[in-house]
Design an enzyme around this catalytic site. Structure first.
Site, mmCIF file in Angstrom:
data_model
loop_
_atom_site.group_PDB
_atom_site.id
_atom_site.type_symbol
_atom_site.label_atom_id
_atom_site.label_comp_id
_atom_site.label_asym_id
_atom_site.label_seq_id
_atom_site.Cartn_x
_atom_site.Cartn_y
_atom_site.Cartn_z
ATOM 1 N N LYS A 61 148.717 57.874 1.344
ATOM 2 C CA LYS A 61 149.046 56.692 0.526
ATOM 3 C C LYS A 61 150.287 55.934 0.998
ATOM 4 C CE LYS A 61 146.786 58.256 -3.696
ATOM 5 N NZ LYS A 61 146.846 58.364 -5.155
ATOM 6 N N GLY A 81 158.930 65.394 -14.007
ATOM 7 C CA GLY A 81 158.686 65.351 -12.572
ATOM 8 C C GLY A 81 159.450 64.228 -11.895
ATOM 9 N N LYS A 119 166.877 65.106 -6.805
ATOM 10 C CA LYS A 119 165.677 64.305 -6.575
ATOM 11 C C LYS A 119 165.472 63.278 -7.692
ATOM 12 C CE LYS A 119 161.215 65.691 -5.049
ATOM 13 N NZ LYS A 119 160.318 66.842 -4.819
ATOM 14 N N TYR A 179 143.610 66.144 -14.684
ATOM 15 C CA TYR A 179 142.369 66.180 -15.472
ATOM 16 C C TYR A 179 141.526 67.411 -15.165
ATOM 17 C CZ TYR A 179 140.839 63.915 -11.168
ATOM 18 O OH TYR A 179 140.631 63.606 -9.848
ATOM 19 N N ASP A 207 146.545 52.888 -9.004
ATOM 20 C CA ASP A 207 146.809 54.106 -9.787
ATOM 21 C C ASP A 207 147.651 53.775 -11.017
ATOM 22 O OD1 ASP A 207 145.500 55.982 -8.166
ATOM 23 O OD2 ASP A 207 147.244 56.227 -6.862
ATOM 24 N N ARG A 241 163.099 69.677 -12.137
ATOM 25 C CA ARG A 241 163.689 70.960 -11.757
ATOM 26 C C ARG A 241 164.851 70.744 -10.793
ATOM 27 N NH1 ARG A 241 159.581 74.610 -8.399
ATOM 28 N NH2 ARG A 241 159.694 72.754 -7.099
#
Ligand code: ATR
Length: 287
Positions: free
Chosen positions: A71, A131, A160, A229, A107, A156
């Site tokens: 991508k 995330g 980032k 999903y 998306d 976590r």
């Protein structure tokens, strides 16, 4: 539909592509709309994305979807790129133009349309986003662009999430994304949130994994949306429901990213009734 001299071809490039549901989405849409179009998967080996795109152009393929792991890499092969895709840094749809392909990211618009179809809004909302990888980064950007009031972005690895927040805030020109380390969910101001699960944790076969297991967190969630999903109900969704919240999986996001791509390729609009028919077909695959 009969394949003949007028048949147009669309497809998916990625690696692997064997498990994709996109052919089901697009070939069903072509049938419903009476288009002479077929959609097929194309496995592209590492390092061969530029050749694949040049070849597709030479063959006049109407459009391509792009999946993992290409991508970002595909961007360098484009003639033109849509602003949203450029800011997200990921392209999942290529549309044939006179001199090559124009890249889009359906998306995120797909996620937005999926949420809208479930009555979930982002405008003015206080959101918790789990995330800070490629998917969560795109969701953060979507929330910011669609007018969320605040997005508590938990990860976590703090460095980032700080980097992502800084970048998204700079792009949209306001301090909307607040980066936090995951354990700090206990410090979230007392209220009810929309929570979006944007990590890969909980994906089959690791269906018992979840980023936060503490029920105290789920007491603060009115609506949970998992981008996963498979499985149909993730552990995250189950925990949201156990505390009385509504929970949704990512299948409608998959559906609408496909529908938006199909609309771009064919310059049509797909009705909600047609979307529902495709959704029921996808659902059969899981239930
Ligand atoms: P994608 O492109 O699907 O978003 P990615 O870029 O690899 O995938 O990002 C994965 C995300 O899931 C990251 O936020 C990652 O957290 P770190 O940034 O700390 O690595 C998160 N993630 C993956 N495994 C995890 C785990 N076991 N516990 C918590 N977070 C996890």
């Amino acid at each position: 539909m009969e394949i003949n001299g007028h048949t147009r071809i669309c497809g998916l490039i990625g690696n692997p592509v064997e498990h994709t549901l996109s052919p089901m989405i697009h070939n069903t849409l072509a049938g419903l709309l009476g288009h002479n179009l077929v959609y097929v998967p194309f496995l592209v080996e590492e390092g061969r994305v530029p050749e694949a795109v040049t070849g597709a152009d030479a063959l006049h393929l109407l459009g391509l979807n792009v999946t993992v792991p290409y991508k970002s890499e595909v961007i360098q092969c484009l003639q033109e790129i849509d602003d949203l895709a450029k800011n997200i840094g990921a392209v999942n749809t290529l549309v044939k133009t006179a001199g090559g392909y124009k890249g889009y990211n359906t998306d995120m618009e797909g996620l937005y349309r999926a949420m809208k179809s479930e009555g979930i809004r982002l405008e003015g909302e206080q959101i918790v986003l789990l995330g800070a990888g490629g998917a969560a980064r795109a969701v953060a950007y979507l929330c910011a662009v669609k007018g969320a009031e605040k997005v508590y972005m938990l990860n976590r690895t703090i460095s980032k999430v700080q980097a992502v927040a800084e970048e998204v805030n700079r792009t949209v020109g306001r301090e909307v994304i607040l980066p936090m380390i995951t354990e700090d969910y206990v410090k979230l101001p007392e209220r009810k949130y929309l929570a979006i699960q944007g990590t890969s944790v909980g994906l089959a076969p690791h269906t018992e994994d979840v980023v936060i297991a503490d029920k105290v967190f789920y007491e603060k969630i009115k609506t949970g949306f998992d981008l996963i999903y498979n499985p149909w109900e993730t552990k995250f969704m189950r925990l949201v429901r156990q505390q009385g919240g509504d929970a949704y999986n990512g299948l409608k996001m998959l559906l609408y990213q496909g529908i938006i791509a199909y609309e771009l390729w064919n310059d049509v609009s797909v009705s909600e009734e047609q979307a529902q028919i495709v959704y029921e077909k996808l659902k059969e695959h899981f239930t």
